[in-house]
Design a protein around this motif. Structure first.
Motif, PDB file in Angstrom:
ATOM      1  N   HIS A  34       0.780  -1.053   0.010  1.00 51.04           N
ATOM      2  CA  HIS A  34      -0.074  -0.114  -0.169  1.00 51.04           C
ATOM      3  C   HIS A  34       1.049   1.439  -0.022  1.00 51.04           C
ATOM      4  CE1 HIS A  34      -2.881  -3.050   1.409  1.00 51.04           C
ATOM      5  NE2 HIS A  34      -3.724  -2.186   0.963  1.00 51.04           N
ATOM      6  N   TYR A  35       0.276   2.320  -0.407  1.00 44.52           N
ATOM      7  CA  TYR A  35       0.902   3.754  -0.319  1.00 44.52           C
ATOM      8  C   TYR A  35      -0.245   4.767  -0.300  1.00 44.52           C
ATOM      9  CZ  TYR A  35       0.224   3.172  -5.552  1.00 44.52           C
ATOM     10  OH  TYR A  35      -0.045   3.274  -6.781  1.00 44.52           O
ATOM     11  N   ALA A  36      -0.043   5.961   0.095  1.00 45.87           N
ATOM     12  CA  ALA A  36      -0.940   6.961   0.134  1.00 45.87           C
ATOM     13  C   ALA A  36      -0.430   8.119  -0.775  1.00 45.87           C
ATOM     14  CB  ALA A  36      -1.064   7.367   1.503  1.00 45.87           C
ATOM     15  N   ILE A  37      -1.495   8.574  -1.636  1.00 46.54           N
ATOM     16  CA  ILE A  37      -1.062   9.859  -2.245  1.00 46.54           C
ATOM     17  C   ILE A  37      -1.574  11.037  -1.785  1.00 46.54           C
ATOM     18  CG2 ILE A  37      -1.022  10.838  -4.626  1.00 46.54           C
ATOM     19  CD1 ILE A  37      -1.166   7.999  -5.803  1.00 46.54           C
ATOM     20  N   ASN A  38      -0.980  11.732  -1.177  1.00 46.54           N
ATOM     21  CA  ASN A  38      -1.233  12.973  -0.583  1.00 46.54           C
ATOM     22  C   ASN A  38      -1.383  14.110  -1.421  1.00 46.54           C
ATOM     23  OD1 ASN A  38      -1.302  12.078   2.478  1.00 46.54           O
ATOM     24  ND2 ASN A  38       0.379  11.054   1.686  1.00 46.54           N
ATOM     25  N   ILE A  39      -2.463  14.921  -1.761  1.00 41.48           N
ATOM     26  CA  ILE A  39      -2.286  15.920  -2.546  1.00 41.48           C
ATOM     27  C   ILE A  39      -2.228  17.460  -1.640  1.00 41.48           C
ATOM     28  CG2 ILE A  39      -3.669  17.606  -4.144  1.00 41.48           C
ATOM     29  CD1 ILE A  39      -4.959  15.024  -5.146  1.00 41.48           C
ATOM     30  N   LEU A  40      -1.193  17.942  -1.865  1.00 40.44           N
ATOM     31  CA  LEU A  40      -0.822  19.237  -1.038  1.00 40.44           C
ATOM     32  C   LEU A  40      -1.832  20.302  -1.194  1.00 40.44           C
ATOM     33  CD1 LEU A  40       2.992  18.806  -0.767  1.00 40.44           C
ATOM     34  CD2 LEU A  40       1.448  17.716   0.618  1.00 40.44           C
ATOM     35  N   ALA A  41      -2.103  20.870  -0.034  1.00 42.56           N
ATOM     36  CA  ALA A  41      -2.986  22.058   0.054  1.00 42.56           C
ATOM     37  C   ALA A  41      -1.601  23.240  -0.201  1.00 42.56           C
ATOM     38  CB  ALA A  41      -3.515  22.367   1.378  1.00 42.56           C
ATOM     39  N   ALA A  42      -2.145  24.530  -0.444  1.00 39.84           N
ATOM     40  CA  ALA A  42      -1.304  25.586  -0.870  1.00 39.84           C
ATOM     41  C   ALA A  42      -0.285  26.092   0.420  1.00 39.84           C
ATOM     42  CB  ALA A  42      -2.243  26.852  -1.378  1.00 39.84           C
ATOM     43  N   ASP A  43      -0.981  25.699   1.702  1.00 43.22           N
ATOM     44  CA  ASP A  43      -0.314  26.017   3.045  1.00 43.22           C
ATOM     45  C   ASP A  43       0.944  24.832   3.460  1.00 43.22           C
ATOM     46  OD1 ASP A  43      -1.886  24.231   3.872  1.00 43.22           O
ATOM     47  OD2 ASP A  43      -2.614  25.193   5.340  1.00 43.22           O
ATOM     48  N   GLN A  44       1.340  24.066   2.246  1.00 47.09           N
ATOM     49  CA  GLN A  44       1.860  22.905   2.543  1.00 47.09           C
ATOM     50  C   GLN A  44       3.234  22.926   1.770  1.00 47.09           C
ATOM     51  OE1 GLN A  44      -0.966  19.598   2.365  1.00 47.09           O
ATOM     52  NE2 GLN A  44      -0.525  19.129   4.521  1.00 47.09           N
ATOM     53  N   LYS A  45       3.474  24.189   0.963  1.00 44.28           N
ATOM     54  CA  LYS A  45       4.871  24.420   0.213  1.00 44.28           C
ATOM     55  C   LYS A  45       6.103  23.786   0.955  1.00 44.28           C
ATOM     56  CE  LYS A  45       7.320  27.621  -1.954  1.00 44.28           C
ATOM     57  NZ  LYS A  45       8.429  28.404  -1.169  1.00 44.28           N
ATOM     58  N   ILE A  46       6.222  24.033   2.260  1.00 46.24           N
ATOM     59  CA  ILE A  46       7.371  23.669   2.974  1.00 46.24           C
ATOM     60  C   ILE A  46       7.499  22.158   2.947  1.00 46.24           C
ATOM     61  CG2 ILE A  46       8.423  23.577   5.027  1.00 46.24           C
ATOM     62  CD1 ILE A  46       7.202  26.297   5.668  1.00 46.24           C
ATOM     63  N   LEU A  47       6.308  21.471   2.908  1.00 48.88           N
ATOM     64  CA  LEU A  47       6.444  19.954   2.969  1.00 48.88           C
ATOM     65  C   LEU A  47       6.932  19.515   1.627  1.00 48.88           C
ATOM     66  CD1 LEU A  47       3.568  18.547   5.004  1.00 48.88           C
ATOM     67  CD2 LEU A  47       5.943  18.661   5.681  1.00 48.88           C
ATOM     68  N   ALA A  48       6.653  20.001   0.502  1.00 47.56           N
ATOM     69  CA  ALA A  48       6.947  19.760  -0.656  1.00 47.56           C
ATOM     70  C   ALA A  48       8.332  19.936  -0.968  1.00 47.56           C
ATOM     71  CB  ALA A  48       5.962  20.585  -1.936  1.00 47.56           C
ATOM     72  N   GLU A  49       8.732  20.992  -0.353  1.00 47.64           N
ATOM     73  CA  GLU A  49      10.199  21.359  -0.542  1.00 47.64           C
ATOM     74  C   GLU A  49      11.057  20.244   0.254  1.00 47.64           C
ATOM     75  OE1 GLU A  49      10.099  26.008  -1.587  1.00 47.64           O
ATOM     76  OE2 GLU A  49      10.180  25.415   0.365  1.00 47.64           O
ATOM     77  N   ARG A  50      10.611  20.140   1.372  1.00 42.28           N
ATOM     78  CA  ARG A  50      11.317  19.018   2.221  1.00 42.28           C
ATOM     79  C   ARG A  50      11.548  17.568   1.667  1.00 42.28           C
ATOM     80  NH1 ARG A  50       9.349  18.123   8.516  1.00 42.28           N
ATOM     81  NH2 ARG A  50       9.504  20.239   8.235  1.00 42.28           N
ATOM     82  N   PHE A  51      10.289  17.234   1.234  1.00 43.01           N
ATOM     83  CA  PHE A  51      10.355  15.825   0.754  1.00 43.01           C
ATOM     84  C   PHE A  51      10.656  15.679  -0.546  1.00 43.01           C
ATOM     85  CE2 PHE A  51       7.443  15.421   4.291  1.00 43.01           C
ATOM     86  CZ  PHE A  51       7.407  13.937   4.620  1.00 43.01           C
ATOM     87  N   SER A  52      11.162  16.687  -1.307  1.00 42.07           N
ATOM     88  CA  SER A  52      12.027  16.594  -2.504  1.00 42.07           C
ATOM     89  C   SER A  52      13.475  16.840  -2.360  1.00 42.07           C
ATOM     90  CB  SER A  52      11.241  17.510  -3.564  1.00 42.07           C
ATOM     91  OG  SER A  52      11.505  18.904  -3.064  1.00 42.07           O
ATOM     92  N   SER A  53      13.812  17.127  -1.195  1.00 38.04           N
ATOM     93  CA  SER A  53      15.360  17.400  -1.064  1.00 38.04           C
ATOM     94  C   SER A  53      15.876  16.222  -0.338  1.00 38.04           C
ATOM     95  CB  SER A  53      15.564  18.339   0.008  1.00 38.04           C
ATOM     96  OG  SER A  53      14.954  18.354   1.214  1.00 38.04           O
ATOM     97  N   ARG A  54      17.150  16.160  -0.674  1.00 36.06           N
ATOM     98  CA  ARG A  54      18.030  15.027   0.064  1.00 36.06           C
ATOM     99  C   ARG A  54      18.644  15.498   1.347  1.00 36.06           C
ATOM    100  NH1 ARG A  54      19.098  11.370  -4.343  1.00 36.06           N
ATOM    101  NH2 ARG A  54      18.686  12.379  -6.254  1.00 36.06           N
ATOM    102  N   GLY A  55      18.839  14.345   2.194  1.00 36.98           N
ATOM    103  CA  GLY A  55      19.627  14.891   3.176  1.00 36.98           C
ATOM    104  C   GLY A  55      18.737  15.343   4.362  1.00 36.98           C
ATOM    105  N   ALA A  56      17.656  15.702   4.126  1.00 42.03           N
ATOM    106  CA  ALA A  56      16.711  16.531   5.454  1.00 42.03           C
ATOM    107  C   ALA A  56      16.013  15.607   6.165  1.00 42.03           C
ATOM    108  CB  ALA A  56      15.719  17.383   4.591  1.00 42.03           C
ATOM    109  N   ASP A  57      15.936  15.681   7.141  1.00 42.72           N
ATOM    110  CA  ASP A  57      14.794  14.542   8.031  1.00 42.72           C
ATOM    111  C   ASP A  57      13.317  15.085   7.653  1.00 42.72           C
ATOM    112  OD1 ASP A  57      13.341  13.063   9.841  1.00 42.72           O
ATOM    113  OD2 ASP A  57      14.051  13.888  11.774  1.00 42.72           O
ATOM    114  N   ARG A  58      12.876  14.324   6.721  1.00 47.14           N
ATOM    115  CA  ARG A  58      11.637  14.678   6.023  1.00 47.14           C
ATOM    116  C   ARG A  58      10.482  14.758   7.222  1.00 47.14           C
ATOM    117  NH1 ARG A  58      12.282  11.608   0.114  1.00 47.14           N
ATOM    118  NH2 ARG A  58      13.956  12.819  -0.641  1.00 47.14           N
ATOM    119  N   TRP A  59      10.551  13.720   8.024  1.00 45.18           N
ATOM    120  CA  TRP A  59       9.373  13.413   8.982  1.00 45.18           C
ATOM    121  C   TRP A  59       9.435  14.313  10.206  1.00 45.18           C
ATOM    122  CZ3 TRP A  59       5.285  11.150   7.012  1.00 45.18           C
ATOM    123  CH2 TRP A  59       5.502  10.355   5.758  1.00 45.18           C
ATOM    124  N   ALA A  60      10.591  15.137  10.550  1.00 44.75           N
ATOM    125  CA  ALA A  60      10.588  15.955  11.607  1.00 44.75           C
ATOM    126  C   ALA A  60       9.296  16.811  11.906  1.00 44.75           C
ATOM    127  CB  ALA A  60      11.750  16.665  11.805  1.00 44.75           C
TER     128      ALA A  60
END
Length: 168
Positions: A76-102
């Motif tokens: 299974h997987y989930a596809i989460n369509i981001l809301a306009a106020d979630q830009k920071i999450l989009a950037e974090r989950f597309s970058s390498r080395g960051a703790d994406r889940w913090a």
């Protein structure tokens, strides 16, 4: 008789990418769990609907992506369509080395896939099928559960920049 193969491209990869960037897309974070229970998430904008009956959606991932093995074998997987106020999450989950889940809040979805709090919509999917095409793999998910946040404005991506919607 029609040709059996496409003609070689008469454009550069750079021109192809620039042309693709003219298509505005929504932004998603695809989430899953490894077999040992670790969280996995990545930003993707290659999401699309496939079928209403049965409910099917698709998205694609580069064959060279580090998450390929996990997502190929995940049930299974989930596809989460981001809301306009979630830009920071989009950037974090597309970058390498960051703790994406913090600091990210989520609930446990179908099959254990994380469902992100505040998403505009979420599709919880059974990993139905995969198709290898070019340098990507196309994942088709059978939607077992979906939700949406009424009135949420989606996060959009166009020409290498983030936007939100504005009615015309």
């Amino acid at each position: 008789m029609a040709p059996r193969k496409a003609s070689p491209p008469n454009f550069s990869q750079r021109e192809f990418r620039a042309s693709l960037s003219m298509f505005a897309t929504g932004v998603t974070i695809v989430t899953a769990r490894t077999t040992t229970g670790e969280l996995l998430g990545l930003t993707a904008n290659s999401f699309n609907s496939v079928s209403l009956q049965p409910p099917l959606v698709l998205w694609s991932l580069a064959r060279t992506a580090g998450a390929m093995a996990v997502l190929t074998h995940a049930s299974h997987y989930a596809i989460n369509i981001l809301a306009a106020d979630q830009k920071i999450l989009a950037e974090r989950f597309s970058s390498r080395g960051a703790d994406r889940w913090a600091g990210v809040t989520f609930t446990e979805g179908v099959g254990g896939a994380p469902v992100l709090t505040g998403a505009a919509a979420t599709f919880e999917c059974f990993n139905r099928s995969r198709y290898e095409e070019g340098d990507h793999v196309i994942f088709v998910g059978e939607v077992e559960h979906c939700t949406h946040r009424a009135g949420a404005s989606p996060l959009l991506f166009h020409g290498a920049r983030y936007y939100t919607e504005h009615p015309l």
